[in-house]
Design a protein around this motif. Structure first.
Motif, PDB file in Angstrom:
ATOM      1  N   GLY A 181       0.829  -1.214   0.000  1.00  6.87           N
ATOM      2  CA  GLY A 181       0.000   0.000   0.000  1.00  6.87           C
ATOM      3  C   GLY A 181       0.850   1.245   0.000  1.00  6.87           C
ATOM      4  N   PRO A 182       0.226   2.416  -0.148  1.00  9.76           N
ATOM      5  CA  PRO A 182       1.001   3.669  -0.145  1.00  9.76           C
ATOM      6  C   PRO A 182       1.568   3.955   1.235  1.00  9.76           C
ATOM      7  CG  PRO A 182      -1.351   4.125  -0.196  1.00  9.76           C
ATOM      8  CD  PRO A 182      -1.202   2.629  -0.331  1.00  9.76           C
ATOM      9  N   SER A 183       2.780   4.465   1.267  1.00  7.83           N
ATOM     10  CA  SER A 183       3.416   4.774   2.544  1.00  7.83           C
ATOM     11  C   SER A 183       2.868   6.089   3.092  1.00  7.83           C
ATOM     12  CB  SER A 183       4.935   4.888   2.347  1.00  7.83           C
ATOM     13  OG  SER A 183       5.230   5.965   1.492  1.00  7.83           O
ATOM     14  N   PRO A 184       2.986   6.324   4.403  1.00 11.68           N
ATOM     15  CA  PRO A 184       2.476   7.582   4.988  1.00 11.68           C
ATOM     16  C   PRO A 184       3.163   8.820   4.418  1.00 11.68           C
ATOM     17  CG  PRO A 184       2.951   5.959   6.703  1.00 11.68           C
ATOM     18  CD  PRO A 184       3.489   5.406   5.414  1.00 11.68           C
ATOM     19  N   GLN A 185       4.353   8.634   3.853  1.00 11.91           N
ATOM     20  CA  GLN A 185       5.061   9.800   3.304  1.00 11.91           C
ATOM     21  C   GLN A 185       4.477  10.259   1.962  1.00 11.91           C
ATOM     22  OE1 GLN A 185       6.823   7.119   4.513  1.00 11.91           O
ATOM     23  NE2 GLN A 185       7.451   8.108   6.419  1.00 11.91           N
ATOM     24  N   THR A 186       3.636   9.439   1.357  1.00 10.36           N
ATOM     25  CA  THR A 186       3.091   9.800   0.051  1.00 10.36           C
ATOM     26  C   THR A 186       2.226  11.044   0.182  1.00 10.36           C
ATOM     27  OG1 THR A 186       2.903   7.425  -0.311  1.00 10.36           O
ATOM     28  CG2 THR A 186       2.031   8.859  -2.013  1.00 10.36           C
ATOM     29  N   ARG A 187       2.568  12.071  -0.560  1.00  8.68           N
ATOM     30  CA  ARG A 187       1.780  13.301  -0.494  1.00  8.68           C
ATOM     31  C   ARG A 187       0.638  13.205  -1.493  1.00  8.68           C
ATOM     32  NH1 ARG A 187       4.372  18.946   0.319  1.00  8.68           N
ATOM     33  NH2 ARG A 187       2.158  19.189   0.035  1.00  8.68           N
ATOM     34  N   PRO A 188      -0.570  13.557  -1.063  1.00  8.58           N
ATOM     35  CA  PRO A 188      -1.678  13.561  -2.021  1.00  8.58           C
ATOM     36  C   PRO A 188      -1.441  14.604  -3.099  1.00  8.58           C
ATOM     37  CG  PRO A 188      -2.344  14.595   0.043  1.00  8.58           C
ATOM     38  CD  PRO A 188      -0.986  13.984   0.269  1.00  8.58           C
ATOM     39  N   ARG A 189      -1.994  14.360  -4.277  1.00  8.64           N
ATOM     40  CA  ARG A 189      -1.790  15.306  -5.368  1.00  8.64           C
ATOM     41  C   ARG A 189      -2.521  16.603  -5.085  1.00  8.64           C
ATOM     42  NH1 ARG A 189      -5.520  12.278  -9.932  1.00  8.64           N
ATOM     43  NH2 ARG A 189      -5.568  14.272 -10.950  1.00  8.64           N
ATOM     44  N   PRO A 190      -1.947  17.721  -5.498  1.00  9.10           N
ATOM     45  CA  PRO A 190      -2.600  19.016  -5.259  1.00  9.10           C
ATOM     46  C   PRO A 190      -3.812  19.192  -6.162  1.00  9.10           C
ATOM     47  CG  PRO A 190      -0.621  19.319  -6.577  1.00  9.10           C
ATOM     48  CD  PRO A 190      -0.658  17.864  -6.180  1.00  9.10           C
ATOM     49  N   PHE A 191      -4.727  20.057  -5.769  1.00  7.76           N
ATOM     50  CA  PHE A 191      -5.890  20.351  -6.594  1.00  7.76           C
ATOM     51  C   PHE A 191      -5.462  21.161  -7.814  1.00  7.76           C
ATOM     52  CE2 PHE A 191      -7.834  20.511  -2.181  1.00  7.76           C
ATOM     53  CZ  PHE A 191      -8.329  19.215  -2.241  1.00  7.76           C
ATOM     54  N   PRO A 192      -6.102  20.944  -8.963  1.00 10.59           N
ATOM     55  CA  PRO A 192      -5.799  21.789 -10.136  1.00 10.59           C
ATOM     56  C   PRO A 192      -6.059  23.264  -9.837  1.00 10.59           C
ATOM     57  CG  PRO A 192      -7.098  19.865 -10.768  1.00 10.59           C
ATOM     58  CD  PRO A 192      -7.055  19.885  -9.264  1.00 10.59           C
ATOM     59  N   ALA A 193      -5.227  24.123 -10.401  1.00  5.88           N
ATOM     60  CA  ALA A 193      -5.333  25.555 -10.099  1.00  5.88           C
ATOM     61  C   ALA A 193      -6.682  26.133 -10.504  1.00  5.88           C
ATOM     62  CB  ALA A 193      -4.211  26.311 -10.804  1.00  5.88           C
ATOM     63  N   HIS A 194      -7.251  25.646 -11.618  1.00  8.43           N
ATOM     64  CA  HIS A 194      -8.494  26.246 -12.113  1.00  8.43           C
ATOM     65  C   HIS A 194      -9.698  25.878 -11.240  1.00  8.43           C
ATOM     66  CE1 HIS A 194      -8.685  22.264 -14.088  1.00  8.43           C
ATOM     67  NE2 HIS A 194      -9.987  22.412 -14.034  1.00  8.43           N
ATOM     68  N   TRP A 195      -9.515  24.971 -10.264  1.00  7.94           N
ATOM     69  CA  TRP A 195     -10.601  24.664  -9.332  1.00  7.94           C
ATOM     70  C   TRP A 195     -10.782  25.764  -8.296  1.00  7.94           C
ATOM     71  CZ3 TRP A 195     -10.317  18.808  -7.664  1.00  7.94           C
ATOM     72  CH2 TRP A 195     -10.545  18.006  -8.790  1.00  7.94           C
ATOM     73  N   GLY A 196      -9.749  26.551  -8.062  1.00  7.34           N
ATOM     74  CA  GLY A 196      -9.835  27.561  -7.018  1.00  7.34           C
ATOM     75  C   GLY A 196      -9.624  26.932  -5.647  1.00  7.34           C
ATOM     76  N   GLU A 197     -10.098  27.632  -4.615  1.00  2.00           N
ATOM     77  CA  GLU A 197      -9.910  27.170  -3.244  1.00  2.00           C
ATOM     78  C   GLU A 197     -11.019  26.203  -2.842  1.00  2.00           C
ATOM     79  OE1 GLU A 197      -7.391  27.954  -0.977  1.00  2.00           O
ATOM     80  OE2 GLU A 197      -6.445  28.721  -2.783  1.00  2.00           O
ATOM     81  N   PRO A 198     -10.684  25.164  -2.060  1.00  2.00           N
ATOM     82  CA  PRO A 198     -11.748  24.294  -1.532  1.00  2.00           C
ATOM     83  C   PRO A 198     -12.620  25.055  -0.547  1.00  2.00           C
ATOM     84  CG  PRO A 198      -9.612  23.706  -0.570  1.00  2.00           C
ATOM     85  CD  PRO A 198      -9.352  24.724  -1.651  1.00  2.00           C
ATOM     86  N   PRO A 199     -13.828  24.549  -0.275  1.00  2.00           N
ATOM     87  CA  PRO A 199     -14.741  25.282   0.621  1.00  2.00           C
ATOM     88  C   PRO A 199     -14.145  25.495   2.003  1.00  2.00           C
ATOM     89  CG  PRO A 199     -15.582  23.073   0.106  1.00  2.00           C
ATOM     90  CD  PRO A 199     -14.406  23.313  -0.780  1.00  2.00           C
ATOM     91  N   ARG A 200     -14.398  26.680   2.571  1.00  2.00           N
ATOM     92  CA  ARG A 200     -13.870  27.003   3.904  1.00  2.00           C
ATOM     93  C   ARG A 200     -14.675  26.280   4.989  1.00  2.00           C
ATOM     94  NH1 ARG A 200     -11.332  32.303   3.647  1.00  2.00           N
ATOM     95  NH2 ARG A 200      -9.742  32.014   2.045  1.00  2.00           N
ATOM     96  N   LYS A 201     -16.004  26.323   4.857  1.00  2.00           N
ATOM     97  CA  LYS A 201     -16.865  25.666   5.847  1.00  2.00           C
ATOM     98  C   LYS A 201     -16.891  24.183   5.538  1.00  2.00           C
ATOM     99  CE  LYS A 201     -20.234  28.598   7.626  1.00  2.00           C
ATOM    100  NZ  LYS A 201     -21.610  29.144   7.628  1.00  2.00           N
ATOM    101  N   GLN A 202     -16.384  23.372   6.450  1.00  2.00           N
ATOM    102  CA  GLN A 202     -16.271  21.947   6.203  1.00  2.00           C
ATOM    103  C   GLN A 202     -16.847  21.164   7.370  1.00  2.00           C
ATOM    104  OE1 GLN A 202     -12.167  21.122   5.398  1.00  2.00           O
ATOM    105  NE2 GLN A 202     -12.025  22.635   3.772  1.00  2.00           N
ATOM    106  N   THR A 203     -17.481  20.032   7.033  1.00  2.00           N
ATOM    107  CA  THR A 203     -17.975  19.151   8.083  1.00  2.00           C
ATOM    108  C   THR A 203     -16.780  18.485   8.767  1.00  2.00           C
ATOM    109  OG1 THR A 203     -18.204  17.412   6.422  1.00  2.00           O
ATOM    110  CG2 THR A 203     -20.175  18.697   6.935  1.00  2.00           C
ATOM    111  N   ARG A 204     -16.999  17.985   9.976  1.00  2.00           N
ATOM    112  CA  ARG A 204     -15.893  17.435  10.758  1.00  2.00           C
ATOM    113  C   ARG A 204     -15.725  15.930  10.565  1.00  2.00           C
ATOM    114  NH1 ARG A 204     -13.976  20.638  15.083  1.00  2.00           N
ATOM    115  NH2 ARG A 204     -14.952  22.695  15.124  1.00  2.00           N
ATOM    116  N   ASP A 205     -16.301  15.395   9.518  1.00  2.00           N
ATOM    117  CA  ASP A 205     -16.099  13.968   9.257  1.00  2.00           C
ATOM    118  C   ASP A 205     -14.791  13.748   8.509  1.00  2.00           C
ATOM    119  OD1 ASP A 205     -16.964  15.190   6.974  1.00  2.00           O
ATOM    120  OD2 ASP A 205     -18.277  13.576   6.329  1.00  2.00           O
ATOM    121  N   TYR A 206     -14.396  12.493   8.397  1.00  2.00           N
ATOM    122  CA  TYR A 206     -13.124  12.171   7.746  1.00  2.00           C
ATOM    123  C   TYR A 206     -13.369  11.020   6.777  1.00  2.00           C
ATOM    124  CZ  TYR A 206      -8.152  11.175   7.161  1.00  2.00           C
ATOM    125  OH  TYR A 206      -6.902  11.002   6.636  1.00  2.00           O
ATOM    126  N   ARG A 207     -13.054  11.257   5.512  1.00  2.00           N
ATOM    127  CA  ARG A 207     -13.264  10.221   4.502  1.00  2.00           C
ATOM    128  C   ARG A 207     -12.235  10.352   3.393  1.00  2.00           C
ATOM    129  NH1 ARG A 207     -19.106  11.519   2.215  1.00  2.00           N
ATOM    130  NH2 ARG A 207     -19.485  11.851   4.422  1.00  2.00           N
TER     131      ARG A 207
END
Length: 105
Positions: A1-27
């Motif tokens: 499996g992927p190691s903990p050091q694996t960095r997730p890929r960044p969001f594409p620039a044209h998507w803009g910023e992810p939403p500020r208000k976020q639910t506290r769940d984890y998925r």
């Protein structure tokens, strides 16, 4: 499996910023972007769907169909656009639409 050091890929620039208000769940987020709030998961999915539906975004996963590639060819003489997809491609390419010339001046 992927190691903990694996960095997730960044969001594409044209998507803009992810939403500020976020639910506290984890998925797990779709598209290999990591994990975190379900709010961001929905945002990622919406952006991925929008990119897939956009004629401008070129997906490396799916080869372009004949219909799309033929529609992207500009008509000689600045003819009328066949569909909204042609119009969309012309508008988003950054070039002004060709002038509607009746004939040589």
């Amino acid at each position: 499996g992927p190691s903990p050091q694996t960095r997730p890929r960044p969001f594409p620039a044209h998507w803009g910023e992810p939403p500020r208000k976020q639910t506290r769940d984890y998925r797990q987020w779709p598209g290999g972007y990591g994990a975190g709030s379900g709010t961001v998961a929905k945002w990622i999915q919406a952006k991925m769907d929008a990119d897939a539906a956009s004629p401008v975004a070129v997906s490396s996963a799916a080869p372009p169909s004949d219909e799309v590639s033929s529609a992207a060819v500009p008509l000689p003489g600045g003819g009328e656009l066949d569909s909204w997809e042609d119009f969309d491609l012309a508008q988003s390419s950054g070039d002004p639409p060709p002038p509607m010339a009746e004939g040589p001046n």
